[in-house]
Scaffold this motif. Sequence first.
Motif, PDB file in Angstrom:
ATOM      1  N   PHE A  49       0.849  -1.237  -0.169  1.00  0.00           N
ATOM      2  CA  PHE A  49      -0.121  -0.012  -0.130  1.00  0.00           C
ATOM      3  C   PHE A  49       0.763   1.289  -0.006  1.00  0.00           C
ATOM      4  O   PHE A  49       0.657   2.247  -0.585  1.00  0.00           O
ATOM      5  N   LEU A  50       1.973   1.299   1.008  1.00  0.00           N
ATOM      6  CA  LEU A  50       2.767   2.261   0.861  1.00  0.00           C
ATOM      7  C   LEU A  50       3.561   2.792  -0.234  1.00  0.00           C
ATOM      8  O   LEU A  50       3.709   3.733  -0.884  1.00  0.00           O
ATOM      9  N   ASN A  52       2.638   1.480  -3.488  1.00  0.00           N
ATOM     10  CA  ASN A  52       1.859   1.944  -4.364  1.00  0.00           C
ATOM     11  C   ASN A  52       1.418   3.230  -4.258  1.00  0.00           C
ATOM     12  O   ASN A  52       0.602   4.239  -5.038  1.00  0.00           O
ATOM     13  N   GLY A  53       1.429   3.937  -3.019  1.00  0.00           N
ATOM     14  CA  GLY A  53       0.701   5.182  -2.648  1.00  0.00           C
ATOM     15  C   GLY A  53       1.934   6.438  -2.655  1.00  0.00           C
ATOM     16  O   GLY A  53       1.601   7.326  -2.142  1.00  0.00           O
ATOM     17  N   PHE A  56       0.996   9.785  -3.884  1.00  0.00           N
ATOM     18  CA  PHE A  56       0.103  10.652  -2.837  1.00  0.00           C
ATOM     19  C   PHE A  56       1.182  11.414  -1.954  1.00  0.00           C
ATOM     20  O   PHE A  56       0.706  12.893  -1.781  1.00  0.00           O
ATOM     21  N   LYS A  71      11.188   2.835  -1.452  1.00  0.00           N
ATOM     22  CA  LYS A  71       9.785   3.794  -1.425  1.00  0.00           C
ATOM     23  C   LYS A  71       9.238   3.619   0.088  1.00  0.00           C
ATOM     24  O   LYS A  71       8.973   4.750   0.619  1.00  0.00           O
ATOM     25  N   ASN A 233      -0.164  16.058   4.264  1.00  0.00           N
ATOM     26  CA  ASN A 233      -0.366  14.567   3.870  1.00  0.00           C
ATOM     27  C   ASN A 233      -0.979  13.740   4.985  1.00  0.00           C
ATOM     28  O   ASN A 233      -1.890  13.087   4.898  1.00  0.00           O
ATOM     29  N   LEU A 237      -4.397  11.697   4.721  1.00  0.00           N
ATOM     30  CA  LEU A 237      -4.365  10.439   5.302  1.00  0.00           C
ATOM     31  C   LEU A 237      -5.468  10.063   6.370  1.00  0.00           C
ATOM     32  O   LEU A 237      -6.168   9.200   6.274  1.00  0.00           O
ATOM     33  N   GLN A 240      -8.925  10.393   5.217  1.00  0.00           N
ATOM     34  CA  GLN A 240      -9.059   9.151   4.314  1.00  0.00           C
ATOM     35  C   GLN A 240      -9.408   7.869   5.069  1.00  0.00           C
ATOM     36  O   GLN A 240     -10.017   6.824   4.648  1.00  0.00           O
ATOM     37  N   SER A 241      -8.686   7.577   6.260  1.00  0.00           N
ATOM     38  CA  SER A 241      -8.826   6.288   6.894  1.00  0.00           C
ATOM     39  C   SER A 241     -10.014   6.441   7.695  1.00  0.00           C
ATOM     40  O   SER A 241     -10.187   5.468   8.624  1.00  0.00           O
TER      41      SER A 241
END
Length: 300
Positions: A49-50, A52-53, A56, A71, A233, A237, A240-241
């Motif tokens: 998840f991190l 791929n994100g 963001f 990453k 950020n 986040l 969104q969570s």
Amino acid sequence: MKPNEPSMTALMSCFVRAYHTEHDTPVIFRDDMARQLITDEEYKQIQTFLANGLGFFPPERLDAFSSDEEKVKWIVQTQLAPTPLARAAYTERIVQHEKRLGATQYVMLGAGLDTFAFRHPHRGLTIFEVDHPNTQQFKRERLHMASWNMPSGLQLVAADFIKDDVAPRLLAAGFRPSEKTVFSLLGVSYYLEKEHFYRLLHQLAPLMTEGSSIVFDFADEQLFASPVKRVQNTLALARQSGEPMKAAYSLEELEKQLQHHRLFIFEHVSPEQIQAEFFSNRNDDLTAFEHVHYVHAVRK
């Protein structure tokens, strides 16, 4: 927190402690047990998840890393780890010091998946972990998964900080108001409305005998208007969570509220001081988080 689900903040903080212990040098806060409370699948899912994100967080840095591992490490170090690591190191140092000075109880409000009671099975120190019923049930399941035995001095106390009165629940679990106690309230002030945070302090104050103290972290009044990208950020986040940040404070208003309950600030640690204390000897991307402060207040 979403209905009938454990806190995602608790799970992510546990991941951060495990990841930091395994991957970073020097270690700010060592938690060799945190990894056992996360399944292999969850650990991999969080890393994926991190990775791929990344877009963001810093879209301009999409091509700066040669692997997903790079990453993930960058995101963990810059975005997720600084506050959970430094505040845990700060608080546990205080708890150990206060125990030597006669504290017999430690109350952790918003304990999440903390492992203090298992890493430090103190004789003579009763530990009360207070958290939302959903998160606490999740922790019980993880303790069972890890095959950990409950320490004799640990009590789990379920309470919703918005709906419930914490004091009678602690008393029912065996809390002794006449004994010197350390209270910690970490990662909580951000997610409660001010009225609920002050209500919680009001509930706790009568349980504090002279010499008892409370440690908590808070965001200053510049948080929501901050131009710092990683602060923006974090706010995004959290929204969104499903666990949005709701409150920021000035030191003056906190001091006034604390004094109302005969609690006096023994130590205030600013972001600059946190940087000097916990991050100054590093060559990586771990730095103190902007606008985050610590307070250690003592009952007189």
